[in-house]
Design an enzyme around this catalytic site. Structure first.
Site, PDB file in Angstrom:
ATOM      1  N   GLU A 101      -1.325  -9.183   3.067  1.00 17.02           N
ATOM      2  CA  GLU A 101      -0.957  -9.626   4.420  1.00 17.02           C
ATOM      3  C   GLU A 101      -2.139  -9.676   5.372  1.00 17.02           C
ATOM      4  OE1 GLU A 101      -1.307  -5.293   5.302  1.00 17.02           O
ATOM      5  OE2 GLU A 101      -1.049  -6.595   3.567  1.00 17.02           O
TER       6      GLU A 101
ATOM      7  N   CYS B  60       0.843  -1.211   0.000  1.00 14.59           N
ATOM      8  CA  CYS B  60       0.000   0.000   0.000  1.00 14.59           C
ATOM      9  C   CYS B  60       0.875   1.257   0.000  1.00 14.59           C
ATOM     10  CB  CYS B  60      -0.992  -0.052   1.153  1.00 14.59           C
ATOM     11  SG  CYS B  60      -2.406   1.055   0.914  1.00 14.59           S
TER      12      CYS B  60
ATOM     13  N   HIS C 289      -3.671  -5.308   0.108  1.00 15.33           N
ATOM     14  CA  HIS C 289      -3.115  -5.813   1.365  1.00 15.33           C
ATOM     15  C   HIS C 289      -3.158  -7.336   1.408  1.00 15.33           C
ATOM     16  CE1 HIS C 289      -2.595  -2.077   3.736  1.00 15.33           C
ATOM     17  NE2 HIS C 289      -3.576  -1.622   2.974  1.00 15.33           N
TER      18      HIS C 289
END
Length: 232
Positions: A177, A89, A175
């Site tokens: 993660e 990001c 994202h």
């Protein structure tokens, strides 16, 4: 043991699902909090792996957040040296800016869980694990594809959702993660932005995180593990 230096901009946007594959690849994780901990180009350059995480600021707001200048310079030096670097990001936006690409507000905000469309290059590499998997999006700014980089993924609103620079650098606008665990902190920390974004809903985001987060996390772990394996 090798060291992974992780630049964190807000406490709740941490490595999440990415922590396990980084540690399993033999790295000791050391967080550096932006604006609190100093980070010189020499410190960043000395890390075996540098990870720059997300945050609710823009990559060019040097007047408000002077530490961004140091982050971009550290990334510029590191990327020029071909050192392993990962951005998520805001981190990917800072990487793009360090490589000379434009970063600016996109045509609209993307907030929520949805899949990305992989390019042929994306499907041929570690991002294949994310194919057809709803992942978390949370951004208003976007970056142009940096010179020399390969586009790996896109969405209708954001044509550059991921890029690779050689084998050593990987940037995600979304994202991968995010795992849904601790997601309540996102809902609290971004409460003002959610309220100001048409179509965004705290209950819907919460429900989607519970439903989609575990699958996204597993795909993200496989993706990162494969990329890390290609560095050695």
């Amino acid at each position: 043991m090798r060291e992974a230096v992780v630049i964190r901009h807000v406490a709740f946007e941490d490595l999440a699902a990415f922590a396990d594959p980084i540690e399993q690849a033999g790295y000791a994780i050391r967080y550096r909090d932006a604006g609190i901990d100093d980070l010189t180009p020499e410190q960043a350059g000395g890390a075996d792996l540098l990870v720059v995480l997300g945050g609710p600021i823009s990559a060019d707001q040097d007047d408000l957040y002077p530490f961004l200048r140091a982050e971009r310079e550290a990334l510029r030096v590191r990327l020029a040296a071909g050192a392993p670097t990962l951005g998520i990001c805001l981190g990917a936006q800072l990487m793009a800016a360090a490589l000379g690409a434009r970063v600016a507000p996109g045509p609209g905000k993307e907030i929520g869980w949805a899949p990305v469309a992989l390019t042929d290059r994306g499907r041929a590499g570690p991002l294949r694990h994310l194919d057809h998997v709803p992942v978390l999006h949370w951004h208003g700014d976007a970056f142009d594809l940096p010179p020399g980089a390969e586009r790996l993924a896109a969405t209708p609103l954001c044509p550059n959702q991921a890029f690779a620079l050689g084998r050593h650098a990987l940037g995600f606008q979304f994202h991968p993660e995010a795992d849904g665990q601790g997601f309540e902190r996102w809902l609290i920390g971004h409460a003002v932005e959610i309220a100001a974004t048409p179509g965004a809903s705290v209950p819907a985001l919460r429900a989607d995180a519970r439903r989609l987060g575990p699958g996204a996390a597993e795909a993200g772990r496989r993706c990162l593990a494969e990329w890390l394996g290609g560095l050695t």
